[in-house]
Design a protein around this motif. Sequence first.
Motif, PDB file in Angstrom:
ATOM      1  N   UNK A  19       0.855  -1.189   0.000  1.00  0.00           N
ATOM      2  CA  UNK A  19       0.000   0.000   0.000  1.00  0.00           C
ATOM      3  C   UNK A  19       0.887   1.234   0.000  1.00  0.00           C
ATOM      4  N   UNK A  20       0.641   2.141  -0.931  1.00  0.00           N
ATOM      5  CA  UNK A  20       1.392   3.401  -1.003  1.00  0.00           C
ATOM      6  C   UNK A  20       0.499   4.508  -0.463  1.00  0.00           C
ATOM      7  N   UNK A  43      -1.155  11.351   6.349  1.00  0.00           N
ATOM      8  CA  UNK A  43      -1.975  10.688   7.377  1.00  0.00           C
ATOM      9  C   UNK A  43      -1.832   9.170   7.324  1.00  0.00           C
ATOM     10  N   UNK A  44      -1.380   8.654   6.204  1.00  0.00           N
ATOM     11  CA  UNK A  44      -1.346   7.219   5.965  1.00  0.00           C
ATOM     12  C   UNK A  44       0.066   6.653   6.064  1.00  0.00           C
ATOM     13  N   UNK A  45       0.146   5.332   6.240  1.00  0.00           N
ATOM     14  CA  UNK A  45       1.428   4.625   6.278  1.00  0.00           C
ATOM     15  C   UNK A  45       1.674   3.904   4.959  1.00  0.00           C
ATOM     16  N   UNK A  46       2.932   3.839   4.535  1.00  0.00           N
ATOM     17  CA  UNK A  46       3.331   2.988   3.417  1.00  0.00           C
ATOM     18  C   UNK A  46       3.533   1.587   3.988  1.00  0.00           C
ATOM     19  N   UNK A  47       2.853   0.618   3.418  1.00  0.00           N
ATOM     20  CA  UNK A  47       2.925  -0.751   3.940  1.00  0.00           C
ATOM     21  C   UNK A  47       3.409  -1.716   2.869  1.00  0.00           C
ATOM     22  N   UNK A  48       4.116  -2.760   3.333  1.00  0.00           N
ATOM     23  CA  UNK A  48       4.594  -3.810   2.434  1.00  0.00           C
ATOM     24  C   UNK A  48       3.999  -5.134   2.872  1.00  0.00           C
ATOM     25  N   UNK A  57      -6.166   2.698  12.178  1.00  0.00           N
ATOM     26  CA  UNK A  57      -4.878   3.327  12.469  1.00  0.00           C
ATOM     27  C   UNK A  57      -4.034   2.342  13.258  1.00  0.00           C
ATOM     28  N   UNK A  58      -2.759   2.411  13.012  1.00  0.00           N
ATOM     29  CA  UNK A  58      -1.854   1.506  13.703  1.00  0.00           C
ATOM     30  C   UNK A  58      -0.414   1.854  13.414  1.00  0.00           C
ATOM     31  N   UNK A  59       0.475   0.994  13.859  1.00  0.00           N
ATOM     32  CA  UNK A  59       1.900   1.210  13.612  1.00  0.00           C
ATOM     33  C   UNK A  59       2.549  -0.097  13.196  1.00  0.00           C
ATOM     34  N   UNK A  60       3.609   0.021  12.433  1.00  0.00           N
ATOM     35  CA  UNK A  60       4.358  -1.130  11.919  1.00  0.00           C
ATOM     36  C   UNK A  60       5.246  -1.664  13.034  1.00  0.00           C
ATOM     37  N   UNK A  61       5.321  -2.974  13.140  1.00  0.00           N
ATOM     38  CA  UNK A  61       6.241  -3.605  14.080  1.00  0.00           C
ATOM     39  C   UNK A  61       7.152  -4.541  13.291  1.00  0.00           C
ATOM     40  N   UNK A  62       8.447  -4.512  13.634  1.00  0.00           N
ATOM     41  CA  UNK A  62       9.398  -5.383  12.957  1.00  0.00           C
ATOM     42  C   UNK A  62      10.579  -5.647  13.879  1.00  0.00           C
ATOM     43  N   UNK A  63      11.186  -6.800  13.731  1.00  0.00           N
ATOM     44  CA  UNK A  63      12.387  -7.138  14.508  1.00  0.00           C
ATOM     45  C   UNK A  63      13.574  -6.267  14.081  1.00  0.00           C
ATOM     46  N   UNK A  78      -4.511   3.245   7.297  1.00  0.00           N
ATOM     47  CA  UNK A  78      -4.401   2.335   6.169  1.00  0.00           C
ATOM     48  C   UNK A  78      -5.772   1.706   5.964  1.00  0.00           C
ATOM     49  N   UNK A  79      -6.065   1.243   4.754  1.00  0.00           N
ATOM     50  CA  UNK A  79      -7.368   0.604   4.510  1.00  0.00           C
ATOM     51  C   UNK A  79      -7.447  -0.741   5.246  1.00  0.00           C
ATOM     52  N   UNK A  80      -8.591  -1.020   5.810  1.00  0.00           N
ATOM     53  CA  UNK A  80      -8.770  -2.279   6.540  1.00  0.00           C
ATOM     54  C   UNK A  80      -8.730  -3.484   5.607  1.00  0.00           C
TER      55      UNK A  80
END
Length: 163
Positions: free
Chosen positions: A84-85, A90-95, A117-123, A135-137
């Motif tokens: 998602x671009x 207001x939006x997040x770029x997601x992979x 709304x949320x946040x990305x989590x990664x190691x 981001x769109x649900x």
Amino acid sequence: MVRKSDRSKERLFQAVLKPGRRKKMFAISKIKLARFACHLFPFLLLGLTQDVKADFMDKLAKRKVCADKDCIYAISTGRVVDDYIAPDCRFLNLKEGQLIYIYSKLVRERKGGEFWSGSIYSEEPVDEMGVVGYFPSTIIDEQYVFQNTTVRLPTTAIDFYCD
């Protein structure tokens, strides 16, 4: 008996108090101030030409659903199923494959899309990690629900603030 150093201080004091001397000192201080302003002006001009990115954007919805009244606890987690671009700040770029913590779900209005709304989590560190955005649900596969009971709240201008 008056010391020599005291006399020289007294003479200096007398010289400063003379009217002509005061005008000269005032003129010198004005010149120094003008020089300082000339050096400062380019930096001020540079600051004025910078783009200001912070802005209150249009609301995406009037109401939201959160896990608590302050929207600080995650409702659930999910995996991104499609890239998602972000269309704006207001939006997040997601992979695809990224893990997302979901903090709020906007209540859908009429024909509008449903956004969470949320946040990305990664190691490992990734762009926008820890940043909360929308981001769109439809691109999220919700995996683990932390909170079944939710609170319905009105959205505020700060919910759609861009920095």
